[in-house]
Scaffold this motif. Structure first.
Motif, short mmCIF file in Angstrom:
data_model
loop_
_atom_site.label_atom_id
_atom_site.label_comp_id
_atom_site.label_asym_id
_atom_site.label_seq_id
_atom_site.Cartn_x
_atom_site.Cartn_y
_atom_site.Cartn_z
N VAL A 273 20.95 17.66 6.20
CA VAL A 273 21.61 17.42 7.49
C VAL A 273 21.37 18.60 8.45
N VAL B 142 26.47 18.56 11.90
CA VAL B 142 27.68 19.21 11.41
C VAL B 142 28.51 19.73 12.58
N TYR C 68 23.41 8.52 6.13
CA TYR C 68 23.07 9.66 5.28
C TYR C 68 21.63 9.60 4.78
N PRO D 69 25.82 11.83 8.13
CA PRO D 69 26.84 11.84 7.08
C PRO D 69 26.90 10.52 6.33
N HIS D 70 27.77 10.47 5.33
CA HIS D 70 27.90 9.28 4.50
C HIS D 70 28.73 8.23 5.22
N ALA E 299 32.60 10.90 10.83
CA ALA E 299 31.30 10.46 10.32
C ALA E 299 30.58 9.58 11.35
N GLY F 80 29.11 11.88 13.65
CA GLY F 80 27.96 12.50 13.00
C GLY F 80 26.75 11.59 12.96
#
Length: 415
Positions: free
Chosen positions: A42, A47, A230, A235-236, A275, A278
């Motif tokens: 990532v 982040v 992801y 992100p997940h 997320a 993200g």
């Protein structure tokens, strides 16, 4: 007026500078991450976006105070970013825990229309997240499942079998755009045209495809399409695109007070806001690698550049592994439509032992069946699985050579 000079594409070194994970060392060597098909590293910007949201804008949605209004705006902006990423509209983008959960949820909504005797078509090549939800639905509602054969010798679907499987009773075709296990890119548009000709819907699993080829839901002929952030530097979280006219006809399981309009109709409960932010930042990161007067144009330029680099790495990795005695490669060759993800086995060495030995040299690969259980079994490796190495935007030729050298050393060891 002076013409604007186009900036050169960022070098791989410049791309790598965005990823703190690449600073990691293991046993004295820099880590080479070939585990991207299971989840990429990532960039800092993703982040930072998530941290900024949590520290300065964190709230629940649809209320009148500033942080809630800011959250609404952030989620709306994320839908716009993912719409640009997939070639759809922001009103067609739903979020969820992951692709698997979204697929189960969509299946329950679609299944209300179908009755015993109706048919669902899946493939043997797919990740089971794009077959088992439909098999479960078939079990619950008395539907019939037809599975399209996968040809182990070519690493490709049997398109004649696919055409035969899509009959007049077919209600849905579930097909992967690319195999997460062996990298095969399927001819989704051809399959979609066959499905639409009999009035069936098309659900596309683009989880492995989206990091390597810019999705265009219209060009693919999809009615619904899912991917996971992801796998493309986010992100997940899972993302589901659906044609708005189809979403609005659905009655998915939901709470009575929940929104009854697209796309929130397909979402349950409070979402993972950070997320989602993200995921949008991951799209922005990819767009930043290209040039153009719109985000979609920048994405097109970025993916064209990344595809060219990925193809070079693929050819280098394929030819290097192919030349090692005792190594067997699985899937189509570099001249066929595929992603830069290679599955292989080393004669006499269990796949986990290969992965452990390479990890000791700071080369991280994955092993197993990667939930593409049927496909890996068809390759003859149901018990032990295969080794999988995938190239990402930060992969270098030197890292590819390190992987090849590590496998060569393994293959030379006495049994």
């Amino acid at each position: 007026m002076t013409a604007t000079t186009a900036k050169p594409a960022p070098s791989t070194g410049e791309v790598r500078s965005h990823f703190p994970a690449l600073e990691r060392r293991h046993n004295g060597s820099p880590v080479a991450y070939f585990d991207g098909p299971g989840g990429t590293q990532v960039p800092r910007s993703v982040v930072s976006a998530m941290t900024d949201y949590l520290l300065h804008h964190n709230a629940n949605t649809h209320w009148a105070y500033p942080t809630s209004i800011e959250t609404d705006a952030a989620l709306a902006q994320a839908r716009e970013a993912l719409a640009d990423f997939l070639g759809g509209r922001s009103s067609e983008i739903a979020f969820g825990a992951n692709m698997t959960t979204l697929t189960f949820h969509l299946g329950r909504a679609l299944g209300q229309r179908w009755a015993p005797g109706d048919e669902l078509v899946v493939t043997e090549l797919d990740h089971h997240a794009n077959s088992d939800p439909w098999r479960r639905l078939a079990h619950e509602r008395g539907l019939t499942v037809r599975a399209v054969r996968f040809r182990a010798e070519t690493g490709q679907l049997d398109m004649q079998d696919l055409a035969a499987a899509i009959g007049p009773k077919a209600k849905l075709l579930a097909i992967g755009a690319a195999s997460n296990a062996i990298g095969t890119i399927n001819d989704v548009r051809r399959a979609a045209d066959l499905a639409h000709a009999v009035g069936a819907l098309v659900f596309v699993d683009a989880v492995h495809y989206a990091p390597h080829a810019l999705v265009d839901v219209t060009a693919l002929g999809a009615d619904f399409l899912a991917c996971s952030a992801y796998k493309f530097y986010g992100p997940h979280i899972g993302v589901l695109w659906g044609n708005q006219s189809l979403i609005e006809k659905l009655d998915p399981p939901r709470l009575v007070p929940a929104p009854d309009y697209a796309p929130e109709l397909l979402e349950t409960g409070t979402q993972n806001h950070e997320a989602i932010v993200g995921a949008a930042a991951a799209v922005e990161f990819l767009a930043s690698l290209g040039q153009g007067n719109t985000r979609r144009k920048r994405l097109e330029a970025a993916f064209a550049m990344l595809h060219a680099r990925g193809q070079e790495l693929l050819e280098r990795l394929w030819s290097g592994l192919r030349d090692i005695p005792g190594v067997t490669l699985h899937g189509p060759g570099p001249s066929e439509p595929r992603t830069p993800t290679i599955a292989f086995t080393v004669r006499g060495v269990p796949s986990e032992d290969v992965a452990r030995a390479l990890a000791e040299q700071a080369v991280f690969v994955s092993n197993g069946d990667f939930y593409a259980t049927t496909a890996v079994a068809q390759l003859g490796h149901a018990k032990d699985g295969v080794v999988r190495a995938g190239c990402a935007c930060y992969t270098t030729a030197d890292e590819v050579d390190r992987l090849i050298d590590g496998v060569r050393q393994l293959a030379r060891r006495p049994a």
